[in-house]
Write a protein that holds these residues in place. Structure first.
Motif, PDB file in Angstrom:
ATOM      1  N   CYS A 149      16.789 -42.914  -7.771  1.00  0.00           N
ATOM      2  CA  CYS A 149      17.237 -43.761  -6.683  1.00  0.00           C
ATOM      3  C   CYS A 149      17.296 -45.199  -7.190  1.00  0.00           C
ATOM      4  O   CYS A 149      16.483 -45.602  -8.039  1.00  0.00           O
ATOM      5  CB  CYS A 149      16.278 -43.656  -5.504  1.00  0.00           C
ATOM      6  SG  CYS A 149      16.677 -44.725  -4.116  1.00  0.00           S
ATOM      7  N   GLN A 188       9.788 -43.851  -5.358  1.00  0.00           N
ATOM      8  CA  GLN A 188      10.315 -42.516  -5.086  1.00  0.00           C
ATOM      9  C   GLN A 188       9.159 -41.530  -4.967  1.00  0.00           C
ATOM     10  O   GLN A 188       8.152 -41.637  -5.679  1.00  0.00           O
ATOM     11  CB  GLN A 188      11.260 -42.056  -6.205  1.00  0.00           C
ATOM     12  CG  GLN A 188      12.536 -42.858  -6.268  1.00  0.00           C
ATOM     13  CD  GLN A 188      13.523 -42.274  -7.251  1.00  0.00           C
ATOM     14  OE1 GLN A 188      13.865 -42.889  -8.246  1.00  0.00           O
ATOM     15  NE2 GLN A 188      13.992 -41.066  -6.941  1.00  0.00           N
ATOM     16  N   ARG A 229      20.187 -42.143   5.384  1.00  0.00           N
ATOM     17  CA  ARG A 229      19.479 -43.422   5.372  1.00  0.00           C
ATOM     18  C   ARG A 229      19.490 -43.914   6.822  1.00  0.00           C
ATOM     19  O   ARG A 229      20.238 -44.830   7.169  1.00  0.00           O
ATOM     20  CB  ARG A 229      20.146 -44.429   4.432  1.00  0.00           C
ATOM     21  CG  ARG A 229      19.286 -45.643   4.154  1.00  0.00           C
ATOM     22  CD  ARG A 229      20.011 -46.643   3.277  1.00  0.00           C
ATOM     23  NE  ARG A 229      19.128 -47.765   2.937  1.00  0.00           N
ATOM     24  CZ  ARG A 229      19.557 -48.915   2.456  1.00  0.00           C
ATOM     25  NH1 ARG A 229      20.844 -49.111   2.227  1.00  0.00           N
ATOM     26  NH2 ARG A 229      18.699 -49.879   2.189  1.00  0.00           N
ATOM     27  N   ARG A 272      12.271 -38.625  -1.238  1.00  0.00           N
ATOM     28  CA  ARG A 272      12.329 -39.875  -0.469  1.00  0.00           C
ATOM     29  C   ARG A 272      12.448 -41.045  -1.412  1.00  0.00           C
ATOM     30  O   ARG A 272      11.855 -41.057  -2.494  1.00  0.00           O
ATOM     31  CB  ARG A 272      11.087 -40.033   0.394  1.00  0.00           C
ATOM     32  CG  ARG A 272      11.041 -41.361   1.145  1.00  0.00           C
ATOM     33  CD  ARG A 272       9.815 -41.510   1.992  1.00  0.00           C
ATOM     34  NE  ARG A 272       9.678 -42.882   2.476  1.00  0.00           N
ATOM     35  CZ  ARG A 272       9.573 -43.200   3.762  1.00  0.00           C
ATOM     36  NH1 ARG A 272       9.564 -42.257   4.687  1.00  0.00           N
ATOM     37  NH2 ARG A 272       9.447 -44.457   4.117  1.00  0.00           N
ATOM     38  N   CYS A 273      13.195 -42.046  -0.986  1.00  0.00           N
ATOM     39  CA  CYS A 273      13.341 -43.276  -1.752  1.00  0.00           C
ATOM     40  C   CYS A 273      13.136 -44.469  -0.830  1.00  0.00           C
ATOM     41  O   CYS A 273      13.762 -44.564   0.235  1.00  0.00           O
ATOM     42  CB  CYS A 273      14.740 -43.355  -2.378  1.00  0.00           C
ATOM     43  SG  CYS A 273      15.118 -44.955  -3.147  1.00  0.00           S
ATOM     44  N   ASP A 274      12.277 -45.375  -1.249  1.00  0.00           N
ATOM     45  CA  ASP A 274      12.090 -46.652  -0.550  1.00  0.00           C
ATOM     46  C   ASP A 274      12.638 -47.764  -1.441  1.00  0.00           C
ATOM     47  O   ASP A 274      12.057 -48.049  -2.492  1.00  0.00           O
ATOM     48  CB  ASP A 274      10.621 -46.898  -0.239  1.00  0.00           C
ATOM     49  CG  ASP A 274      10.110 -46.006   0.871  1.00  0.00           C
ATOM     50  OD1 ASP A 274       9.659 -44.877   0.579  1.00  0.00           O
ATOM     51  OD2 ASP A 274      10.211 -46.440   2.031  1.00  0.00           O
ATOM     52  N   SER A 278      18.562 -49.455  -5.940  1.00  0.00           N
ATOM     53  CA  SER A 278      19.040 -50.329  -4.880  1.00  0.00           C
ATOM     54  C   SER A 278      19.564 -51.627  -5.470  1.00  0.00           C
ATOM     55  O   SER A 278      19.240 -51.988  -6.617  1.00  0.00           O
ATOM     56  CB  SER A 278      17.930 -50.609  -3.849  1.00  0.00           C
ATOM     57  OG  SER A 278      16.889 -51.392  -4.400  1.00  0.00           O
ATOM     58  N   SER A 292      16.943 -48.363   5.797  1.00  0.00           N
ATOM     59  CA  SER A 292      15.822 -48.733   4.931  1.00  0.00           C
ATOM     60  C   SER A 292      15.604 -47.627   3.911  1.00  0.00           C
ATOM     61  O   SER A 292      16.329 -47.551   2.929  1.00  0.00           O
ATOM     62  CB  SER A 292      14.570 -49.005   5.757  1.00  0.00           C
ATOM     63  OG  SER A 292      14.249 -47.865   6.548  1.00  0.00           O
ATOM     64  N   PHE A 293      14.640 -46.713   4.134  1.00  0.00           N
ATOM     65  CA  PHE A 293      14.411 -45.633   3.186  1.00  0.00           C
ATOM     66  C   PHE A 293      15.519 -44.605   3.279  1.00  0.00           C
ATOM     67  O   PHE A 293      16.293 -44.560   4.257  1.00  0.00           O
ATOM     68  CB  PHE A 293      13.035 -44.993   3.429  1.00  0.00           C
ATOM     69  CG  PHE A 293      12.978 -44.130   4.653  1.00  0.00           C
ATOM     70  CD1 PHE A 293      12.659 -44.682   5.889  1.00  0.00           C
ATOM     71  CD2 PHE A 293      13.243 -42.771   4.579  1.00  0.00           C
ATOM     72  CE1 PHE A 293      12.614 -43.901   7.015  1.00  0.00           C
ATOM     73  CE2 PHE A 293      13.193 -41.973   5.714  1.00  0.00           C
ATOM     74  CZ  PHE A 293      12.881 -42.540   6.943  1.00  0.00           C
ATOM     75  N   SER A 294      15.598 -43.774   2.260  1.00  0.00           N
ATOM     76  CA  SER A 294      16.612 -42.720   2.229  1.00  0.00           C
ATOM     77  C   SER A 294      15.952 -41.399   1.826  1.00  0.00           C
ATOM     78  O   SER A 294      14.918 -41.390   1.135  1.00  0.00           O
ATOM     79  CB  SER A 294      17.707 -43.059   1.227  1.00  0.00           C
ATOM     80  OG  SER A 294      18.641 -41.997   1.089  1.00  0.00           O
ATOM     81  N   THR A 295      16.527 -40.309   2.264  1.00  0.00           N
ATOM     82  CA  THR A 295      16.091 -38.983   1.826  1.00  0.00           C
ATOM     83  C   THR A 295      17.262 -38.224   1.228  1.00  0.00           C
ATOM     84  O   THR A 295      18.413 -38.389   1.656  1.00  0.00           O
ATOM     85  CB  THR A 295      15.506 -38.161   2.988  1.00  0.00           C
ATOM     86  OG1 THR A 295      16.487 -38.041   4.020  1.00  0.00           O
ATOM     87  CG2 THR A 295      14.240 -38.805   3.523  1.00  0.00           C
ATOM     88  N   SER A 307      12.997 -54.167  -0.352  1.00  0.00           N
ATOM     89  CA  SER A 307      13.143 -54.344   1.092  1.00  0.00           C
ATOM     90  C   SER A 307      14.395 -55.128   1.494  1.00  0.00           C
ATOM     91  O   SER A 307      15.013 -54.830   2.499  1.00  0.00           O
ATOM     92  CB  SER A 307      11.899 -55.020   1.671  1.00  0.00           C
ATOM     93  OG  SER A 307      11.684 -56.274   1.056  1.00  0.00           O
TER      94      SER A 307
END
Lengths: 113, 113
Positions: free
Chosen positions: A92, A6, A69, A22-24, A94, A73-76, A27
């Motif tokens: 965040c 994050q 999203r 932002r969140c990654d 997943s 993939s990533f999200s804001t 994968s």
């Protein structure tokens, strides 16, 4: 490190400004969640994506909040016209399926002055 | 609606003694239950989960939890507490209708030397 990341970890802003987090996710995870946590409380659900589709939004998510999203993939998470009550840790997480655990990032702490 | 309750805000235990952090749940259908730990200014770390199978679930860092259907409980336990176990512990249930985790209010564990 292949965990959830994050950015930023900390954000200080003045009331009325806009902020974006932002969140990654991990994968291979297709599910992505946003939570909010205030001091000493449990995390509260904000919203949830499966791939790029936003499937649920909490009533906590006022119209000043928006999450995306775009490519699954990533999200804001964007907060417009911030208020002091928005000060919190934004978490965040997943997951890869409907029954397993959620994997959390370290969070983004927002302070609104 | 799915929910979990953590009746104790704080638990204090001496190092080397066994510890128990309590959680009760209310769900329709089969429960999917989780424990997480949170250290100051950090995200949530997964400890263990109950999906199905044995009622005694073993997890990370020597923690275990006992699922009791008749008492609708999922208490977290450790035979011998460490000072480093001092943290905030959250019980959670997976809402199978909405795919999100619902958290309890948390229990602060303090292990003193």
């Amino acid at each position: 490190d292949t965990g959830v990341s994050q950015d930023p970890r900390h954000k200080i802003t003045k009331r009325g400004q806009n902020v974006t987090f932002r969140c990654d996710p991990i994968s291979e995870h297709n599910r992505l969640y946003w939570y909010r946590q205030t001091l000493g409380q449990g995390p509260e659900f904000l919203t949830y994506f499966q791939n790029e589709a936003q499937l649920e939004k909490s009533r906590l998510l006022s119209d000043r909040f928006s999450a995306e999203r775009p490519k699954g993939s990533f999200s804001t998470l964007e907060i417009q016209r911030t208020e002091q009550g928005d000060s919190a840790m934004y978490l965040c997480a997943s997951s890869s399926d409907r029954v397993g655990e959620l994997f959390f990032g370290e969070g983004s702490r927002l302070t609104v002055l | 609606a799915q929910s979990v309750a953590q009746p104790e805000d704080q638990v204090k235990v001496a190092e080397g003694n066994p510890l128990t952090v309590k959680c009760t749940y209310s769900v329709s259908g089969n429960p999917y239950l989780f424990w997480y730990v949170q250290y100051p200014n950090r995200g949530l770390q997964f400890l263990l989960k109950y999906i199905t199978g044995d009622n005694l679930v073993k997890g990370s860092y020597g923690f275990e939890a006992e699922f009791n259907k008749s008492q609708t409980s999922f208490h977290l336990k450790k035979p011998s507490a460490l000072v480093s176990d001092s943290a905030l512990y959250f019980c959670a249930v997976r809402d199978m209708n909405t795919d999100k985790l619902i958290f309890g209010t948390g229990t602060r564990l303090q292990v003193f030397p």
